[in-house]
Design an enzyme around this catalytic site. Structure first.
Site, short mmCIF file in Angstrom:
data_model
loop_
_atom_site.label_atom_id
_atom_site.label_comp_id
_atom_site.label_asym_id
_atom_site.label_seq_id
_atom_site.Cartn_x
_atom_site.Cartn_y
_atom_site.Cartn_z
N CYS A 86 43.44 32.34 46.71
CA CYS A 86 43.23 33.23 45.56
C CYS A 86 41.92 33.99 45.70
O CYS A 86 41.85 35.19 45.43
CB CYS A 86 43.24 32.42 44.26
SG CYS A 86 43.08 33.43 42.77
N CYS A 113 46.38 26.30 38.99
CA CYS A 113 46.57 27.08 37.77
C CYS A 113 48.02 27.45 37.51
O CYS A 113 48.43 27.58 36.36
CB CYS A 113 45.70 28.33 37.80
SG CYS A 113 46.17 29.55 39.05
#
Length: 385
Positions: free
Chosen positions: A121, A220
């Site tokens: 990410c 997440c």
């Protein structure tokens, strides 16, 4: 590999040069990113807050402290921006996130590897897609709540260093950043010698409602924390064998993707080992859907080969001695390393256990992050895997 770094200059980095910058603050909805944005604004920079919508179907509320891209998080980030007094936007990067992070995560597990989605990410979203968009819009830097520091050297090059407080250091997950990305990265919390409690107290003094918000510790995009269930939904169940080091079947599983190297719990083996000692996952073979288990000693790794190296500055040349970190919250271990035909060859001073292909190895020269690479192969004391 050379280890000698240029000496840090007394000249501050562009982020603290005294010249107000146009700063895009990535605000996750948590306390760290909110305080980072507030500090950047207090330093006189022209700060705009942005929350990244990374899920096409965000949940209205998280489960416990899990998740960092829910509707609730977006609202928390907006409220923090209002208190700080900065403009705020929500940018939809869900499709890019799905392709570069979520699908990569699934593919890596399907191939028998153990990925780190946080590194991916940072590499593909926060300091690629987000940074590229920020620069195109005329921003000078992207600000995040990571605990790490950027040092500007006298020769104009930049280095990534560990945070001043080692207990909160997050340089491992930033080891994928190159010098261009570091030139536009701002980490206002990195040089702060404070506890997390003091960061929360600062947030409370600033009137930020996220001061008491729990930290997120899970992946997440897996809101309930059930990684195995998430993978099973997408890859489907596939029964296979659990075997010992001799190849004898001692159990079965519903999908090799549900295991990681070094795993001890959840093996569901029907009978104990002959010596009565626990068994650990030693190898995962997606080709024949087999999981191999054995004694903990068989996990000892003496060397590894890592691919896709990324350097936080100039690529080192030749062999050198470094310390290496193999997990986000792991300790350092002494190694020798050399880049040979595009592959980082690493030898450990002492055997290390539980290393899995797909994980990242990050090299350090003191507090300086040299770079990172993705583990592809390992050599064990007794056998090569």
């Amino acid at each position: 590999m050379t280890q000698t770094s240029p000496q840090p200059s007394s000249q501050p980095s562009p982020q603290t040069s005294g010249r107000p910058l146009r700063v895009l603050a990535a605000m996750s909805g948590g306390v760290d990113s909110a305080v980072a944005a507030a500090r950047a604004a207090e330093a006189g920079h022209d700060v705009t807050g942005v929350h990244l919508a990374l899920s096409a179907n965000p949940q209205s509320f998280r489960t416990g402290a899990r998740g960092c891209c829910t509707i609730e998080d977006s609202r928390d980030a907006r409220r923090a921006a209002d208190v700080i007094g900065i403009p705020f936007y929500v940018w939809d990067l869900a499709e890019r996130f799905r392709e570069d992070v979520v699908e990569d995560f699934i593919a890596e597990y399907e191939a028998g590897r153990t990925p780190n989605p946080c590194l991916r990410c940072n590499e593909k979203i926060k300091f690629a897609a987000l940074l590229d968009k920020a620069l195109a819009l005329g921003f000078d830097a992207v600000c995040t709540g990571h605990y790490a520091t950027v040092v500007l050297n006298q020769d104009g090059t930049r280095e990534l260093h560990r945070a001043s407080d080692m207990a909160k250091d997050q340089s491992y997950v930033l080891g994928v950043l190159d010098e261009r990305q570091l030139a536009h990265a701002m980490f206002p919390l990195g040089d702060t010698l404070t506890t997390k409690g003091e960061i929360r107290a600062e947030a409370e003094r600033r009137g930020l409602a996220v001061a008491k918000k729990p930290d997120s510790h899970d992946i997440c995009f897996i809101a309930d924390g059930d990684t195995q269930g998430f993978l099973a939904d997408r890859l489907g169940k596939a029964e296979g064998d659990i075997v010992d080091e001799s190849g004898a079947k001692i159990g079965s599983h519903e999908g090799a993707f549900g295991f990681t190297i070094g795993q001890r719990k959840g093996l569901r083996i029907g009978h104990p080992a002959a010596d009565g000692k626990p068994r650990y996952v030693l190898d995962i073979s997606p080709v024949n859907n087999t999981v191999t288990v054995g004694p903990v000693e068989a996990l000892d790794v003496t060397a590894l080969g890592a691919i896709k190296p990324r350097w936080c500055g100039t690529a080192p040349v030749g062999a050198g001695t470094y310390t290496a970190q193999l997990r986000a919250h792991g300790g350092e271990t002494e190694v020798t390393a050399e880049l040979v035909d595009g592959v980082l060859r690493v030898t450990f001073a002492e055997p290390v256990r539980g290393i899995a292909p797909g994980q990242a190895i990050v090299l350090y020269d003191g507090t300086r992050v040299v770079g990172s690479a993705t583990i592809a192969t390992t050599e064990r004391a007794a056998a090569r895997v």
